[in-house]
Design an enzyme around this catalytic site. Structure first.
Site, PDB file in Angstrom:
ATOM      1  CG  ASP A 102      -1.866  -1.105   1.315  1.00  0.00           C
ATOM      2  OD1 ASP A 102      -2.140  -1.707   0.262  1.00  0.00           O
ATOM      3  OD2 ASP A 102      -2.365  -1.393   2.416  1.00  0.00           O
TER       4      ASP A 102
HETATM    5  N1  URA Z   1      -1.478  -5.940   3.724  1.00  0.00           N
HETATM    6  C1  URA Z   1      -1.929  -4.668   3.761  1.00  0.00           C
HETATM    7  O1  URA Z   1      -2.983  -4.381   4.313  1.00  0.00           O
HETATM    8  N2  URA Z   1      -1.170  -3.713   3.184  1.00  0.00           N
HETATM    9  C2  URA Z   1       0.025  -3.956   2.586  1.00  0.00           C
HETATM   10  O2  URA Z   1       0.678  -3.028   2.091  1.00  0.00           O
HETATM   11  C3  URA Z   1       0.473  -5.292   2.572  1.00  0.00           C
HETATM   12  C4  URA Z   1      -0.289  -6.269   3.153  1.00  0.00           C
END
Ligand code: URA
Length: 243
Positions: A102
């Protein structure tokens, strides 16, 4: 491969620079100066540029410590991407991130131009584990640990594969999670089921390869062949990676 193409690829030069070097006699094939731009050179040939050995690096595998605010994509109209951070060092490669974090997450993103390898490590059947350090807005509970081990049912009804969850090194709100699947916002949604928010999320390993913590936010480097092999211990990289 044509000599001019080989020199351009191996020396990370434009084709015209490579041609100029060949024309001025800077390139030797098996010890002899070679000025034929279109000379076909086989894999076993020893090619040098100004005396330095050249090796064609078919694919590149880059470890990036992704900072916050950078998107896991090759291109984006408004945001800086993980590929933007490394592109200058590998200008003529079709780079893309093998897996996403993310925008607000940090840590290990693998960037490559080897589509088959990326497919391999992302394939659900491969179950390549990914390790994350998490800081929650509430203390970790035994219910969370048991629920993750059993397989969390998300708010939309989908059931996640069992995941290892254990206390982290940074106090009662810190945790370490190992996932073997990659569902959108998976960790945030899994903790969300227990009413816990994720304040920080950092990927610290892909497969058996830990993030090099000396890189620092935005730091990156090419992986050695041994490091690439650590990602998928049973193999996957089809070509010796570049340095
Ligand atoms: N899970 C999430 O919620 N975000 C990420 O960036 C990776 C795994």
């Amino acid at each position: 491969m044509r000599l001019d193409k080989l020199v351009a690829q191996a020396a990370q030069q434009s084709r015209s620079n490579a041609r100029a070097a060949i024309r001025r006699g800077a390139v030797r094939v098996n010890g002899a100066v070679c000025r034929g731009l279109d000379t076909q050179v086989d894999d076993a040939a020893a090619v040098t540029l100004d005396g330095a050995p050249l090796r064609v690096q078919k694919f590149v595998y880059i470890m990036l410590d992704k900072p916050k605010g950078v998107v896991s994509a090759s291109e984006d109209k408004s945001a800086v991407t993980v590929v933007d951070l490394v592109r200058e060092s590998w200008p003529r490669r079709g780079l893309f991130p093998a897996g996403r974090l993310d925008k607000s997450s940090t840590g290990f993103v693998l960037i490559t131009d080897d589509g088959a390898f990326a497919h391999d490590i992302l394939a659900p059947k491969r179950h390549v584990p990914k390790t994350y350090e998490v800081l929650l807005d509430t203390p970790l509970t035994p219910q969370m640990i048991a629920g993750f081990a059993a397989g969390v049912r998300l708010a939309d009804g989908s059931v996640m594969q069992p995941a290892a969850l254990e206390p982290g090194k940074f106090g009662p709100c810190s945790a370490r999670v190992v996932l073997r699947q990659g569902v959108y916002h998976q960790i945030k949604r899994m903790f969300g089921v227990y009413g816990a928010g994720v304040n920080e999320l950092r990927r610290t390993a892909i497969g058996g390869l830990p993030l090099d913590e000396t890189l620092g936010a935005g730091g990156f480097r090419a992986l050695s062949p041994e490091e690439v092999a650590q990602i998928v211990p049973t193999g996957g990289a089809r070509q010796e990676p570049s340095g």
